[in-house]
Motif scaffolding. Structure first.
Motif, PDB file in Angstrom:
ATOM      1  N   ALA A 156      -0.217 -30.539   8.492  1.00 30.26           N
ATOM      2  CA  ALA A 156      -0.039 -29.605   9.609  1.00 30.26           C
ATOM      3  C   ALA A 156      -0.367 -28.320   9.603  1.00 30.26           C
ATOM      4  O   ALA A 156      -0.167 -27.374  10.352  1.00 30.26           O
ATOM      5  N   GLY A 157       0.085 -27.690   8.089  1.00 27.51           N
ATOM      6  CA  GLY A 157       0.019 -26.434   8.072  1.00 27.51           C
ATOM      7  C   GLY A 157      -1.427 -25.942   7.645  1.00 27.51           C
ATOM      8  O   GLY A 157      -1.434 -24.610   7.559  1.00 27.51           O
ATOM      9  N   LEU A 158      -2.267 -26.563   7.757  1.00 24.66           N
ATOM     10  CA  LEU A 158      -3.602 -26.046   7.324  1.00 24.66           C
ATOM     11  C   LEU A 158      -4.743 -26.340   8.456  1.00 24.66           C
ATOM     12  O   LEU A 158      -5.801 -25.861   8.582  1.00 24.66           O
ATOM     13  N   ASP A 159      -4.304 -26.909   9.614  1.00 29.56           N
ATOM     14  CA  ASP A 159      -5.230 -27.090  10.809  1.00 29.56           C
ATOM     15  C   ASP A 159      -5.387 -25.875  11.775  1.00 29.56           C
ATOM     16  O   ASP A 159      -4.987 -26.020  12.961  1.00 29.56           O
ATOM     17  N   TYR A 160      -5.894 -24.832  11.235  1.00 30.27           N
ATOM     18  CA  TYR A 160      -6.188 -23.634  12.018  1.00 30.27           C
ATOM     19  C   TYR A 160      -7.762 -23.388  11.949  1.00 30.27           C
ATOM     20  O   TYR A 160      -8.139 -23.314  10.834  1.00 30.27           O
ATOM     21  N   PRO A 161      -8.178 -22.934  13.070  1.00 30.23           N
ATOM     22  CA  PRO A 161      -9.628 -22.661  13.147  1.00 30.23           C
ATOM     23  C   PRO A 161     -10.200 -21.433  12.601  1.00 30.23           C
ATOM     24  O   PRO A 161     -11.578 -21.265  12.561  1.00 30.23           O
ATOM     25  N   SER A 162      -9.144 -20.490  12.313  1.00 33.16           N
ATOM     26  CA  SER A 162      -9.851 -19.212  11.817  1.00 33.16           C
ATOM     27  C   SER A 162      -8.999 -19.166  10.336  1.00 33.16           C
ATOM     28  O   SER A 162      -8.343 -20.007   9.762  1.00 33.16           O
ATOM     29  N   VAL A 163      -9.091 -17.860   9.695  1.00 33.23           N
ATOM     30  CA  VAL A 163      -8.474 -17.580   8.495  1.00 33.23           C
ATOM     31  C   VAL A 163      -7.965 -16.160   8.119  1.00 33.23           C
ATOM     32  O   VAL A 163      -8.575 -15.403   9.100  1.00 33.23           O
ATOM     33  N   GLY A 164      -7.128 -15.843   7.613  1.00 34.04           N
ATOM     34  CA  GLY A 164      -6.906 -14.406   7.371  1.00 34.04           C
ATOM     35  C   GLY A 164      -8.041 -13.556   6.923  1.00 34.04           C
ATOM     36  O   GLY A 164      -8.971 -13.981   6.199  1.00 34.04           O
ATOM     37  N   PRO A 165      -7.974 -12.326   7.290  1.00 35.30           N
ATOM     38  CA  PRO A 165      -9.480 -11.525   7.384  1.00 35.30           C
ATOM     39  C   PRO A 165      -9.602 -11.112   5.844  1.00 35.30           C
ATOM     40  O   PRO A 165     -10.694 -10.894   5.489  1.00 35.30           O
ATOM     41  N   GLU A 166      -8.407 -10.945   5.146  1.00 40.16           N
ATOM     42  CA  GLU A 166      -8.716 -10.458   3.694  1.00 40.16           C
ATOM     43  C   GLU A 166      -9.590 -11.809   2.888  1.00 40.16           C
ATOM     44  O   GLU A 166     -10.322 -11.416   2.116  1.00 40.16           O
ATOM     45  N   HIS A 167      -9.249 -12.811   3.320  1.00 39.49           N
ATOM     46  CA  HIS A 167      -9.687 -13.900   2.635  1.00 39.49           C
ATOM     47  C   HIS A 167     -11.407 -13.737   2.849  1.00 39.49           C
ATOM     48  O   HIS A 167     -12.176 -14.145   2.023  1.00 39.49           O
ATOM     49  N   SER A 168     -11.603 -13.568   4.203  1.00 41.66           N
ATOM     50  CA  SER A 168     -13.028 -13.500   4.525  1.00 41.66           C
ATOM     51  C   SER A 168     -13.868 -12.447   3.666  1.00 41.66           C
ATOM     52  O   SER A 168     -14.983 -12.462   3.366  1.00 41.66           O
ATOM     53  N   TYR A 169     -13.101 -11.309   3.613  1.00 37.23           N
ATOM     54  CA  TYR A 169     -13.710  -9.948   2.890  1.00 37.23           C
ATOM     55  C   TYR A 169     -13.779 -10.603   1.312  1.00 37.23           C
ATOM     56  O   TYR A 169     -14.896 -10.130   0.645  1.00 37.23           O
ATOM     57  N   LEU A 170     -12.735 -11.050   0.798  1.00 38.96           N
ATOM     58  CA  LEU A 170     -13.049 -11.549  -0.543  1.00 38.96           C
ATOM     59  C   LEU A 170     -14.057 -12.549  -0.492  1.00 38.96           C
ATOM     60  O   LEU A 170     -14.751 -12.487  -1.644  1.00 38.96           O
ATOM     61  N   LYS A 171     -14.359 -13.294   0.083  1.00 39.60           N
ATOM     62  CA  LYS A 171     -15.598 -14.142   0.073  1.00 39.60           C
ATOM     63  C   LYS A 171     -16.735 -13.431   0.141  1.00 39.60           C
ATOM     64  O   LYS A 171     -17.669 -13.481  -0.471  1.00 39.60           O
ATOM     65  N   ASP A 172     -16.804 -12.721   1.220  1.00 38.92           N
ATOM     66  CA  ASP A 172     -18.103 -11.633   1.222  1.00 38.92           C
ATOM     67  C   ASP A 172     -18.359 -10.755   0.110  1.00 38.92           C
ATOM     68  O   ASP A 172     -19.398 -10.549  -0.396  1.00 38.92           O
ATOM     69  N   ILE A 173     -17.449 -10.203  -0.682  1.00 42.94           N
ATOM     70  CA  ILE A 173     -17.592  -9.558  -1.961  1.00 42.94           C
ATOM     71  C   ILE A 173     -17.800 -10.326  -3.067  1.00 42.94           C
ATOM     72  O   ILE A 173     -18.040  -9.809  -4.233  1.00 42.94           O
ATOM     73  N   GLY A 174     -17.419 -11.734  -2.944  1.00 42.70           N
ATOM     74  CA  GLY A 174     -17.615 -12.589  -4.266  1.00 42.70           C
ATOM     75  C   GLY A 174     -16.448 -12.349  -5.128  1.00 42.70           C
ATOM     76  O   GLY A 174     -16.390 -12.958  -6.136  1.00 42.70           O
ATOM     77  N   ARG A 175     -15.297 -11.874  -4.800  1.00 42.17           N
ATOM     78  CA  ARG A 175     -13.988 -11.936  -5.546  1.00 42.17           C
ATOM     79  C   ARG A 175     -13.432 -13.209  -5.633  1.00 42.17           C
ATOM     80  O   ARG A 175     -12.679 -13.502  -6.710  1.00 42.17           O
ATOM     81  N   ALA A 176     -13.535 -13.680  -4.530  1.00 38.80           N
ATOM     82  CA  ALA A 176     -12.870 -15.038  -4.446  1.00 38.80           C
ATOM     83  C   ALA A 176     -14.078 -16.160  -4.225  1.00 38.80           C
ATOM     84  O   ALA A 176     -14.648 -15.760  -3.224  1.00 38.80           O
ATOM     85  N   GLU A 177     -13.800 -17.397  -4.505  1.00 40.58           N
ATOM     86  CA  GLU A 177     -14.440 -18.513  -4.131  1.00 40.58           C
ATOM     87  C   GLU A 177     -13.795 -19.430  -3.355  1.00 40.58           C
ATOM     88  O   GLU A 177     -12.683 -19.783  -3.772  1.00 40.58           O
ATOM     89  N   TYR A 178     -14.320 -20.174  -2.355  1.00 35.67           N
ATOM     90  CA  TYR A 178     -13.628 -21.144  -1.574  1.00 35.67           C
ATOM     91  C   TYR A 178     -14.114 -22.580  -1.500  1.00 35.67           C
ATOM     92  O   TYR A 178     -15.288 -22.524  -1.456  1.00 35.67           O
ATOM     93  N   TYR A 179     -13.140 -23.533  -1.778  1.00 38.17           N
ATOM     94  CA  TYR A 179     -13.685 -24.928  -2.021  1.00 38.17           C
ATOM     95  C   TYR A 179     -12.982 -25.775  -0.874  1.00 38.17           C
ATOM     96  O   TYR A 179     -12.118 -25.155  -0.028  1.00 38.17           O
TER      97      TYR A 179
END
Length: 402
Positions: A305-328
């Motif tokens: 119940a704590g993960l079913d959200y259709p968006s995500v924090g904007p810093e995570h999106s930024y970290l994905k864009d610049i390749g600093r974090a990977e998401y699985y």
């Protein structure tokens, strides 16, 4: 990276304030108060007092010797946020935000909750600080998390069911925002994840960054070096950004976030916003988001119940864009397997949210040499999930690993 968000609240292309002018004015007041007090010595000392004597920090860093041996690869460490007062990382943020609310002269607190851990932490901290408290929770989540609902009401909170849409976290946020706007001058909106309009993503990160600061000190003391991998589950992303924050400048440390694949990566069966989403606006900010053909939030699902959200924090999106974090991703079945694996090998019952991170680490560890280190944020304990898992087992909806 340390200069973000920018003055308008953006992490690269993500974040900002997409709000009516009158609400932007309220956000600007909040941002001014946050900027004033976050570096104020008196505020910091009071926050540290409650962190130590109420929350129970520092939380330990624990080497899973049995699980490490069973996986046959890298060492697996847990940052034990499950041992915080109330059983999760959420209280780090609620203490900070309610101390801020008091300094702003607010008398009432309103919050949303998904799995109930943020709601419980908000209710407890509001009781501690003598504040009125309203928690909005999806009606579906109320059924899944009855224990946490009772805990909130025990501590004096008014728990309001969100009855619209899928009746889960997204709708809880919708309806909590609606109630807050009716009395924003007297009420403080206590957002629980690193989402929402500026300054919430930066503010939640600030109060959760204690996780990563402690973890870095502890792993240096135990291993005399940094970990090779950080792993944390990502719904909105507060526990993850809390762990990641202090390591972002350490390029040798690989960062993995883990989203819920649910029943499978088909529309409506998951909540993997970073994996399969596209940029969109929800709840006053822009980020990667699961959208329908109209550009509105798409239906999502997770066993957690704590993960079913259709968006995500904007810093995570930024970290994905610049390749600093990977998401699985990790599926329901993988999370359940990890839920039982940690329980049986270490005698630690993880929250279903945290079990997603654990599931990924269990796949990663055997591929690595034994001198490598994986550090997982165990963001909460699984007491709240035991009844749900038992019911699903009894109904034949899931199977316990052999």
């Amino acid at each position: 990276m340390t200069q973000l968000p920018d003055a308008k609240g953006f992490f690269g292309d993500h974040g900002g304030q997409f709000l009516p002018p009158e609400i932007i004015a309220v956000m600007d007041d909040l941002n001014a108060a946050f900027d004033k007090y976050k570096d104020d010595p008196e505020f910091i000392e009071e926050y540290k007092y409650y962190q130590r004597h109420y929350t129970g920090r520092p939380s330990p860093l624990y080497l899973c010797e049995n699980l490490t041996k069973a996986m046959g690869g890298a060492k697996i460490y847990l940052k034990r946020e499950d041992l915080n007062h109330l059983g999760a990382h959420k209280v780090n943020n609620t203490v900070g935000q309610i101390l801020l609310a008091k300094r702003m002269g607010k008398k009432k607190i309103i919050a949303e909750t998904g799995a109930g851990q943020h709601g419980v932490a908000t209710a407890a901290t509001a009781a501690l600080m003598g504040m009125e408290c309203t928690i909005v929770m999806g009606a579906e989540d109320i059924e899944r998390q009855k224990l946490n609902v009772f805990r909130m009401r025990m501590m004096g909170a008014d728990v309001v069911p969100a009855m619209s849409g899928q009746r889960t976290l997204k709708e809880a946020v919708d309806e909590a925002l609606g109630l807050w706007i009716q009395d924003a001058q007297n009420t403080f909106y206590l957002l629980g994840s690193a989402v929402g309009p500026h300054p919430y993503p930066a503010m939640v990160k600030h109060f959760q960054a204690v996780i990563g600061r402690e973890a870095k000190e502890q792993i240096m003391e135990l291993e005399n070096r940094l970990p090779d991998y950080l792993v944390a589950c990502v719904g909105g992303g507060s526990n993850a950004i809390g762990l990641f924050a202090d390591f972002l400048g350490d390029e040798q440390v690989k960062i993995h976030g883990v989203e819920p694949a649910g029943r499978g990566l088909t529309p409506g069966d998951h909540a993997a916003s970073l994996t399969l989403g596209t940029p969109g606006v929800l709840h006053g900010f822009t980020s990667y988001m699961l959208q329908d053909e109209k550009g509105e939030a798409a239906p999502v699902y997770s066993i957690s119940a704590g993960l079913d959200y259709p968006s995500v924090g904007p810093e995570h999106s930024y970290l994905k864009d610049i390749g600093r974090a990977e998401y699985y991703t990790a599926s329901d079945a993988e999370a359940v397997e990890a839920f039982f694996a940690l329980s049986r090998t270490e005698g630690i019952i993880p929250a279903l949210e945290s079990a997603h991170a654990l599931a990924h680490a269990m796949k990663l560890a055997p591929t690595l040499d034994k001198d490598k280190i994986i550090l997982i944020n165990l963001s909460g304990r699984g007491d709240k999930d035991v009844a749900q898992i038992e019911e699903m087992l009894s109904a034949g909806q899931i199977q316990a690993p052999v």
